[in-house]
Design a protein around this motif. Structure first.
Motif, PDB file in Angstrom:
ATOM      1  N   GLY A 142     -14.661 -19.068  -9.395  1.00  0.00           N
ATOM      2  CA  GLY A 142     -13.241 -18.851  -9.604  1.00  0.00           C
ATOM      3  C   GLY A 142     -12.822 -17.475  -9.132  1.00  0.00           C
ATOM      4  O   GLY A 142     -13.649 -16.657  -8.721  1.00  0.00           O
ATOM      5  N   ALA A 143     -11.511 -17.215  -9.197  1.00  0.00           N
ATOM      6  CA  ALA A 143     -10.969 -15.952  -8.706  1.00  0.00           C
ATOM      7  C   ALA A 143      -9.962 -15.395  -9.696  1.00  0.00           C
ATOM      8  O   ALA A 143      -9.154 -16.134 -10.277  1.00  0.00           O
ATOM      9  N   PHE A 144     -10.005 -14.084  -9.869  1.00  0.00           N
ATOM     10  CA  PHE A 144      -9.138 -13.373 -10.806  1.00  0.00           C
ATOM     11  C   PHE A 144      -8.406 -12.279 -10.040  1.00  0.00           C
ATOM     12  O   PHE A 144      -9.048 -11.406  -9.436  1.00  0.00           O
ATOM     13  N   VAL A 145      -7.087 -12.342 -10.050  1.00  0.00           N
ATOM     14  CA  VAL A 145      -6.273 -11.313  -9.408  1.00  0.00           C
ATOM     15  C   VAL A 145      -5.578 -10.496 -10.493  1.00  0.00           C
ATOM     16  O   VAL A 145      -4.823 -11.040 -11.306  1.00  0.00           O
ATOM     17  N   THR A 188      -9.923  -9.351  -7.421  1.00  0.00           N
ATOM     18  CA  THR A 188      -9.114  -8.476  -6.576  1.00  0.00           C
ATOM     19  C   THR A 188      -8.061  -7.804  -7.444  1.00  0.00           C
ATOM     20  O   THR A 188      -7.410  -8.463  -8.264  1.00  0.00           O
ATOM     21  N   ALA A 189      -7.911  -6.503  -7.279  1.00  0.00           N
ATOM     22  CA  ALA A 189      -6.867  -5.746  -7.971  1.00  0.00           C
ATOM     23  C   ALA A 189      -5.854  -5.274  -6.937  1.00  0.00           C
ATOM     24  O   ALA A 189      -6.223  -4.629  -5.963  1.00  0.00           O
ATOM     25  N   ALA A 237      -6.680  -9.937   0.681  1.00  0.00           N
ATOM     26  CA  ALA A 237      -7.846  -9.217   0.181  1.00  0.00           C
ATOM     27  C   ALA A 237      -8.809 -10.171  -0.513  1.00  0.00           C
ATOM     28  O   ALA A 237     -10.032 -10.088  -0.343  1.00  0.00           O
ATOM     29  N   LEU A 238      -8.258 -11.091  -1.280  1.00  0.00           N
ATOM     30  CA  LEU A 238      -9.089 -12.076  -1.975  1.00  0.00           C
ATOM     31  C   LEU A 238      -9.860 -12.930  -0.974  1.00  0.00           C
ATOM     32  O   LEU A 238     -11.060 -13.182  -1.142  1.00  0.00           O
ATOM     33  N   ALA A 239      -9.177 -13.365   0.087  1.00  0.00           N
ATOM     34  CA  ALA A 239      -9.815 -14.218   1.087  1.00  0.00           C
ATOM     35  C   ALA A 239     -10.940 -13.508   1.820  1.00  0.00           C
ATOM     36  O   ALA A 239     -11.918 -14.142   2.232  1.00  0.00           O
ATOM     37  N   SER A 240     -10.813 -12.193   1.971  1.00  0.00           N
ATOM     38  CA  SER A 240     -11.839 -11.441   2.694  1.00  0.00           C
ATOM     39  C   SER A 240     -12.870 -10.810   1.765  1.00  0.00           C
ATOM     40  O   SER A 240     -13.739 -10.067   2.227  1.00  0.00           O
ATOM     41  N   LEU A 244     -10.007  -4.150  -3.674  1.00  0.00           N
ATOM     42  CA  LEU A 244      -8.754  -3.409  -3.781  1.00  0.00           C
ATOM     43  C   LEU A 244      -7.767  -3.848  -2.707  1.00  0.00           C
ATOM     44  O   LEU A 244      -8.091  -3.882  -1.526  1.00  0.00           O
ATOM     45  N   ALA A 245      -6.547  -4.172  -3.147  1.00  0.00           N
ATOM     46  CA  ALA A 245      -5.471  -4.537  -2.232  1.00  0.00           C
ATOM     47  C   ALA A 245      -4.357  -3.510  -2.374  1.00  0.00           C
ATOM     48  O   ALA A 245      -3.836  -3.304  -3.482  1.00  0.00           O
ATOM     49  N   LEU A 246      -3.995  -2.871  -1.263  1.00  0.00           N
ATOM     50  CA  LEU A 246      -3.003  -1.797  -1.296  1.00  0.00           C
ATOM     51  C   LEU A 246      -1.831  -2.148  -0.383  1.00  0.00           C
ATOM     52  O   LEU A 246      -1.861  -1.892   0.819  1.00  0.00           O
ATOM     53  N   PRO A 247      -0.777  -2.738  -0.949  1.00  0.00           N
ATOM     54  CA  PRO A 247       0.391  -3.079  -0.131  1.00  0.00           C
ATOM     55  C   PRO A 247       1.062  -1.866   0.500  1.00  0.00           C
ATOM     56  O   PRO A 247       1.695  -1.993   1.551  1.00  0.00           O
TER      57      PRO A 247
END
Length: 278
Positions: A142-145, A188-189, A237-240, A244-247
Motif C-alpha cells: 500500500g501507499a501513504f501520502v 511520500t511526504a 514522487a510516489l510513482a518514482s 519527499l515531494a516539493l511542489p
C-alpha cells in the motif's frame, strides 16, 4: 526486504481526507482521472457533498464520501469502510492552521496535534498491518501520502502550533518510511509552501496579526500554486519511489541552507520577519 513496486492507480481504492476542497479535492480529482476509486472524507458535510456530487457527475460510482473525524481511530475505521475494497492508497491531507504566537491556547495546540499529526497515526495504525501482510504474500502492499508542509522542513512564522505539528507530521512520515518502506509500504511526504486554497485566503484576511504575518511570509517566499499541482507532484514522487515531494523547488534550496548553517538561517528568518512586520 519486500519490493512491492509502485501502486497502480488504475482500479485502486484511495481515501483522501480533508477532501471538501483545496488540496484534498484536487487529489481526489487527479486520482479519479487516473482510474482510481476514491472515498472523500471531511467534517464539513455541506462542502463535502457539493464536491463529491460534482465529481460524481463526471466519474460516477467511483466517487464515495463519508462525513467524519479522521483524527480518531473510529473515524478512520468508518471512513475506510466506505471503500469498495481494501484501501491501496491513503492521502492524509486534513489539516488546520490555528493558534498564533504564544497566545495560542491549549485548545489550539490540542486541535492542531489531533488533526495535523494524530490523524496520520490513526490511519497508519489501521492500514499498515494489512499492507504488510499483502506485500509479504506477494501482493501490492500500500501507499501513504502525508500532506505536510514546507513548515515541516523550515518553520512557520506566526504560528507555533502549525510549525510544530507539521514538523511532527513529517517526522512521523519519515519514521513510517524508515520502518516499513522496504516491506511493501510506500511513503511520500509532500511539502508545499503557499497553495491557492481557502486556508491561504483566511490567513491573509484574519484579524490575528500573527496569522497575517504567517501568510505574508508564505506568499513572499514563493509564488502560490494551484492545489492540483500539489497532487500531481506528490503522485509523481510516489510513482518514482521518492519520499519527499516539493511542489515549490525553492524549498529544497532553503532546507539545504538551513541544514548547512542553522544559526545563519535563523538570523535570516529574523530579518525576514522584521521586514514583514514593518
Amino acid at each position: 526486504m519486500v519490493d512491492a513496486g509502485p501502486v497502480e492507480l488504475e482500479g485502486a481504492n484511495a481515501v483522501v481526507t480533508g477532501a471538501a476542497g483545496g488540496i484534498g479535492a484536487a487529489f481526489a480529482r487527479v486520482l479519479l482521472e487516473r482510474g482510481a476509486h476514491v472515498v472523500l472524507g471531511d467534517l464539513d458535510e455541506e462542502r463535502l457533498t457539493a464536491t463529491a456530487d460534482g465529481l460524481r457527475g463526471e466519474f460516477g460510482d467511483r466517487v464515495r464520501q463519508r462525513v467524519g473525524d479522521s483524527s480518531t481511530d473510529l473515524g478512520v475505521t468508518e471512513l475506510l469502510a466506505v471503500a469498495p475494497g481494501p484501501v491501496d492508497l491513503f492521502v492524509a491531507n486534513a489539516g488546520v492552521f490555528r493558534g498564533f504566537g504564544l497566545e495560542a491556547t491549549d485548545q489550539d495546540w490540542a486541535l492542531s496535534w489531533e488533526v495535523n499529526v494524530l490523524a496520520h497515526v490513526a490511519a497508519a495504525r489501521a492500514l499498515v498491518p494489512g499492507w504488510l501482510a499483502s506485500a509479504a504474500a506477494g501482493g501490492a502492499g500500500g501507499a501513504f501520502v502525508s500532506v505536510a508542509s514546507a513548515a515541516g522542513l523550515l518553520t512557520q512564522l506566526g504560528s507555533p502550533t502549525y510549525s510544530a505539528t507539521k514538523h511532527a507530521a513529517l517526522g512521523f512520515a519519515e519514521w513510517l518510511a524508515a520502518t516499513y518502506g522496504d516491506q511493501g509500504v510506500q511513503v511520500t511526504a509532500v511539502c508545499p509552501m503557499g497553495v491557492r486554497t481557502a486556508m491561504l485566503e483566511e490567513g491573509e484576511t484574519s484579524e490575528q496579526p500573527d496569522a497575517r504575518l504567517g501568510m505574508r511570509s508564505v506568499v513572499s517566499a514563493g509564488e502560490p500554486i494551484d492545489a492540483r499541482e500539489v497532487a500531481e507532484v506528490a503522485l509523481a514522487a510516489l510513482a518514482s519511489g521518492r519520499f519527499l515531494a516539493l511542489p515549490h523547488p525553492e524549498v529544497d534550496r532553503m532546507q539545504q541552507q538551513k541544514a548547512a548553517d542553522r544559526d545563519r538561517w535563523i538570523t535570516g528568518m529574523q530579518r525576514f520577519r522584521t521586514s514583514l512586520e514593518s
